[in-house]
Motif scaffolding. Structure first.
Motif, PDB file in Angstrom:
ATOM      1  N   THR A   1     -17.831   0.113  -5.673  1.00 23.36           N
ATOM      2  CA  THR A   1     -16.553   0.812  -5.749  1.00 23.36           C
ATOM      3  C   THR A   1     -15.778   0.624  -4.452  1.00 23.36           C
ATOM      4  N   ALA A   2     -14.488   0.844  -4.524  1.00 24.32           N
ATOM      5  CA  ALA A   2     -13.618   0.836  -3.343  1.00 24.32           C
ATOM      6  C   ALA A   2     -12.563   1.913  -3.542  1.00 24.32           C
ATOM      7  N   ASN A   3     -12.127   2.499  -2.452  1.00 17.36           N
ATOM      8  CA  ASN A   3     -11.106   3.538  -2.532  1.00 17.36           C
ATOM      9  C   ASN A   3      -9.741   2.933  -2.254  1.00 17.36           C
ATOM     10  N   VAL A   4      -8.878   2.939  -3.250  1.00 17.99           N
ATOM     11  CA  VAL A   4      -7.528   2.385  -3.133  1.00 17.99           C
ATOM     12  C   VAL A   4      -6.518   3.514  -3.293  1.00 17.99           C
ATOM     13  N   GLY A   5      -5.867   3.890  -2.199  1.00 21.75           N
ATOM     14  CA  GLY A   5      -4.865   4.952  -2.259  1.00 21.75           C
ATOM     15  C   GLY A   5      -5.416   6.263  -2.768  1.00 21.75           C
ATOM     16  N   GLY A   6      -6.673   6.586  -2.408  1.00 22.63           N
ATOM     17  CA  GLY A   6      -7.273   7.837  -2.848  1.00 22.63           C
ATOM     18  C   GLY A   6      -7.939   7.774  -4.210  1.00 22.63           C
ATOM     19  N   VAL A   7      -7.917   6.610  -4.848  1.00 28.17           N
ATOM     20  CA  VAL A   7      -8.524   6.439  -6.171  1.00 28.17           C
ATOM     21  C   VAL A   7      -9.721   5.501  -6.051  1.00 28.17           C
ATOM     22  N   ASP A   8     -10.869   5.920  -6.576  1.00 30.94           N
ATOM     23  CA  ASP A   8     -12.042   5.060  -6.587  1.00 30.94           C
ATOM     24  C   ASP A   8     -11.923   4.052  -7.726  1.00 30.94           C
ATOM     25  N   VAL A   9     -11.959   2.769  -7.363  1.00 29.59           N
ATOM     26  CA  VAL A   9     -11.850   1.707  -8.369  1.00 29.59           C
ATOM     27  C   VAL A   9     -13.167   0.928  -8.413  1.00 29.59           C
ATOM     28  N   ALA A  10     -13.456   0.331  -9.553  1.00 29.95           N
ATOM     29  CA  ALA A  10     -14.680  -0.449  -9.703  1.00 29.95           C
ATOM     30  C   ALA A  10     -14.528  -1.808  -9.032  1.00 29.95           C
ATOM     31  N   VAL A  11     -15.620  -2.315  -8.481  1.00 33.05           N
ATOM     32  CA  VAL A  11     -15.630  -3.624  -7.822  1.00 33.05           C
ATOM     33  C   VAL A  11     -16.735  -4.472  -8.453  1.00 33.05           C
ATOM     34  N   GLN A  12     -16.367  -5.669  -8.864  1.00 30.70           N
ATOM     35  CA  GLN A  12     -17.331  -6.608  -9.443  1.00 30.70           C
ATOM     36  C   GLN A  12     -17.385  -7.863  -8.588  1.00 30.70           C
ATOM     37  N   GLN A  13     -18.593  -8.275  -8.223  1.00 28.22           N
ATOM     38  CA  GLN A  13     -18.778  -9.494  -7.436  1.00 28.22           C
ATOM     39  C   GLN A  13     -18.801 -10.698  -8.358  1.00 28.22           C
ATOM     40  N   GLN A  14     -17.916 -11.669  -8.093  1.00 25.74           N
ATOM     41  CA  GLN A  14     -17.813 -12.861  -8.926  1.00 25.74           C
ATOM     42  C   GLN A  14     -17.944 -14.121  -8.066  1.00 25.74           C
ATOM     43  N   VAL A  15     -18.419 -15.201  -8.681  1.00 27.98           N
ATOM     44  CA  VAL A  15     -18.494 -16.489  -8.002  1.00 27.98           C
ATOM     45  C   VAL A  15     -17.237 -17.275  -8.353  1.00 27.98           C
ATOM     46  N   ALA A  16     -16.349 -17.432  -7.381  1.00 34.03           N
ATOM     47  CA  ALA A  16     -15.078 -18.116  -7.624  1.00 34.03           C
ATOM     48  C   ALA A  16     -15.224 -19.634  -7.549  1.00 34.03           C
TER      49      ALA A  16
ATOM     50  N   ARG B   1     -11.476  -6.161  -8.163  1.00 36.30           N
ATOM     51  CA  ARG B   1     -11.328  -4.720  -8.354  1.00 36.30           C
ATOM     52  C   ARG B   1     -10.731  -4.415  -9.726  1.00 36.30           C
ATOM     53  N   PHE B   2     -11.220  -3.341 -10.360  1.00 34.30           N
ATOM     54  CA  PHE B   2     -10.753  -2.944 -11.683  1.00 34.30           C
ATOM     55  C   PHE B   2     -10.461  -1.448 -11.705  1.00 34.30           C
ATOM     56  N   THR B   3      -9.405  -1.069 -12.420  1.00 31.79           N
ATOM     57  CA  THR B   3      -9.089   0.350 -12.614  1.00 31.79           C
ATOM     58  C   THR B   3      -8.120   0.509 -13.771  1.00 31.79           C
ATOM     59  N   ASP B   4      -8.148   1.684 -14.398  1.00 27.51           N
ATOM     60  CA  ASP B   4      -7.156   1.997 -15.424  1.00 27.51           C
ATOM     61  C   ASP B   4      -6.130   3.000 -14.903  1.00 27.51           C
ATOM     62  N   ASN B   5      -6.195   3.275 -13.589  1.00 29.19           N
ATOM     63  CA  ASN B   5      -5.205   4.134 -12.960  1.00 29.19           C
ATOM     64  C   ASN B   5      -3.977   3.283 -12.647  1.00 29.19           C
ATOM     65  N   LEU B   6      -2.854   3.585 -13.273  1.00 28.08           N
ATOM     66  CA  LEU B   6      -1.670   2.732 -13.164  1.00 28.08           C
ATOM     67  C   LEU B   6      -1.120   2.660 -11.741  1.00 28.08           C
ATOM     68  N   ARG B   7      -1.195   3.788 -11.028  1.00 28.40           N
ATOM     69  CA  ARG B   7      -0.672   3.785  -9.665  1.00 28.40           C
ATOM     70  C   ARG B   7      -1.525   2.883  -8.769  1.00 28.40           C
ATOM     71  N   ALA B   8      -2.844   3.034  -8.876  1.00 21.45           N
ATOM     72  CA  ALA B   8      -3.740   2.201  -8.077  1.00 21.45           C
ATOM     73  C   ALA B   8      -3.629   0.732  -8.484  1.00 21.45           C
ATOM     74  N   LEU B   9      -3.474   0.483  -9.785  1.00 20.19           N
ATOM     75  CA  LEU B   9      -3.350  -0.897 -10.268  1.00 20.19           C
ATOM     76  C   LEU B   9      -2.095  -1.555  -9.721  1.00 20.19           C
ATOM     77  N   SER B  10      -1.006  -0.788  -9.686  1.00 17.60           N
ATOM     78  CA  SER B  10       0.244  -1.318  -9.143  1.00 17.60           C
ATOM     79  C   SER B  10       0.107  -1.657  -7.669  1.00 17.60           C
ATOM     80  N   GLN B  11      -0.615  -0.808  -6.919  1.00 21.08           N
ATOM     81  CA  GLN B  11      -0.846  -1.071  -5.502  1.00 21.08           C
ATOM     82  C   GLN B  11      -1.689  -2.326  -5.308  1.00 21.08           C
TER      83      GLN B  11
END
Length: 434
Positions: A66-81, A94-104
């Motif tokens: 997880t990571a905290n983005v603007g006070g919202v905890d968002v999910a973090v997935q490790q990927q091989v790019a 990073r993944f979230t369904d919080n629209l404010r955090a997603l916009s940020q």
């Protein structure tokens, strides 16, 4: 032969380490009758310490979920790019369904952390990644233990390291901001210099932290060893072949166990004191302090083998010939010219108490990057910070990271632009001392 002897010793100690671990629990578990005998706490603590001193330490995981983005905890997935024989480019998506955090998150700058290939795994920068994820899209280089790379993958030279960095930058795109920590400051500067010389779009910013751009300045014990021993000495005293029990059997490497011995030898008293304090913490039942010790040494004791070609190239190029600062370094036949960088902003960071890269070594990048406007060059001294403190721990989080964040953010409106390609270099290049 030394590598084979080490592997034999490790195999012999493995059962003892497991026995010590099990016995320690026998003397500490509340339901065990042995836990109620006199001195049980000291016996358990001693056995636990023996277990940790004799066990094998495998590569740790990032374990960033997880990571905290603007006070919202968002999910973090490790990927091989992207995956190469000697390195994986990892992305922390990073993944979230919080629209404010997603916009940020969509507006956040993209960062490529180039981790050092100098003994420890990229997970040593876990704290660096965790902090950056709050305000950035994060990629990191995850270098592969050379003993796990089959011989048919070919050698890996310092030139290949530079090429890898260029490929990763191109893959991510021109909006990337590059952060190099310690050893990679030199190949990263070379990679971006060559891109600029060839007229390619270069990263928006480059942040260089505690690296040996000019190892002649304030030389440390690490620098002195590299400068006072001949190239042949390193080739004949620290290079060994990987034993048959690994995929890279027969590959010439600088073994991780030798590097670890060197790390410990730099500060033996500190490590001895730390292990004694760990023993006392176990006796006192101070679980938090004991866990902190385990977390640090699980990372510190996990080391990897470096390809011999890369290690020997680095010794010669960076610490003996000083080829970058002398203007004589050629990568794949092309001269490295930091002065060709025009559009990338530069931040250098040094720790006041750094005993690996001395004062002024990283700052020397400013003397080389004369094509960057002075208004786009910055330096920060981390007061009270040692080498690890500039990218991990409280000083990194509270002092250094805010500087890095502000620097990157202030250059995100700069439109990416390619440098004008210079004329083709002459076949013979006359070097100049700088």
């Amino acid at each position: 032969m030394l590598y084979q002897l080490y592997e034999t010793q490790r195999a012999m100690l493995s059962p003892f380490a497991e026995f010590a671990s099990a016995s320690s629990k026998l003397y500490s578990h509340p339901l065990s009758p042995f836990a109620h005998t006199p001195m049980a706490d000291r016996v358990s603590a001693g056995l636990d310490l023996m277990h940790r001193l004799s066990k094998e330490y495998e590569k740790p995981q990032f374990n960033i979920g997880t990571a905290n983005v603007g006070g919202v905890d968002v999910a973090v997935q490790q990927q091989v790019a992207m995956e190469k024989p000697f390195c994986r480019l990892l992305r922390f998506k990073r993944f979230t369904d919080n629209l404010r955090a997603l916009s940020q998150m969509k507006e956040h700058p993209t960062v490529l952390i180039v981790a050092p290939l100098s003994g420890h795994h990229s997970t040593l920068l876990r704290d660096t990644v965790r902090a950056l994820l709050r305000d950035h899209k994060v990629f990191i280089t995850d270098w592969t233990d050379a003993r796990m790379v089959p011989l048919d993958a070919g050698p890996f030279h310092l030139d290949d390291y530079v090429t890898y960095v260029q490929e990763f930058i191109r893959h991510i795109g021109p909006e990337v901001n590059v952060i190099s920590v310690c050893q990679p400051t030199v190949p990263v500067l070379a990679a971006i210099s060559l891109m600029a010389s060839n007229g390619e779009v270069t990263p928006r910013t480059m942040t260089m932290m505690g690296g040996p751009i000019d190892a002649r300045k304030s030389p440390t014990a690490v620098n002195n060893l590299a400068m006072n021993k001949s190239h042949n000495w390193f080739e004949h005293n620290v290079i060994y072949r990987v034993p048959v029990n690994y995929p890279g059997s027969g590959r010439a490497v600088y073994p991780g166990f030798l590097q670890h011995s060197g790390f410990v030898a730099m500060n033996p008293d500190r490590h001895l004191s730390s292990h004694y304090d760990y023993f006392l913490d176990l006796v006192r039942g101070d679980g938090d302090s004991a866990d902190s010790h385990r977390e640090f040494y699980d990372e510190y004791n996990a080391v990897l083998d470096m390809p011999a070609e890369y290690y020997l190239d680095t010794i010669k190029t960076v610490f003996q010939d000083f080829a970058l600062v002398n203007g004589t370094w050629q990568v794949n036949g092309q001269l490295v010219r930091p002065q060709d960088i025009k559009t990338t902003a530069l931040l250098t960071i040094e720790g006041e108490l750094d005993d690996i890269s001395g004062a002024g070594q990283t700052r020397a990048a400013h003397e080389l990057c004369t094509g960057i406007a002075k208004t786009r060059q910055f330096h920060y001294d981390a007061v009270g910070a040692g080498h690890y403190g500039i990218f991990s721990g409280r000083r990194w989080r509270e002092k250094v990271y805010p500087e890095v964040k502000q620097f990157i953010a202030s250059h995100q409106n700069d439109a990416p632009a390619a440098s004008r390609p210079r004329a083709a270099p002459a076949k013979k290049v006359k070097s100049r001392a700088r």
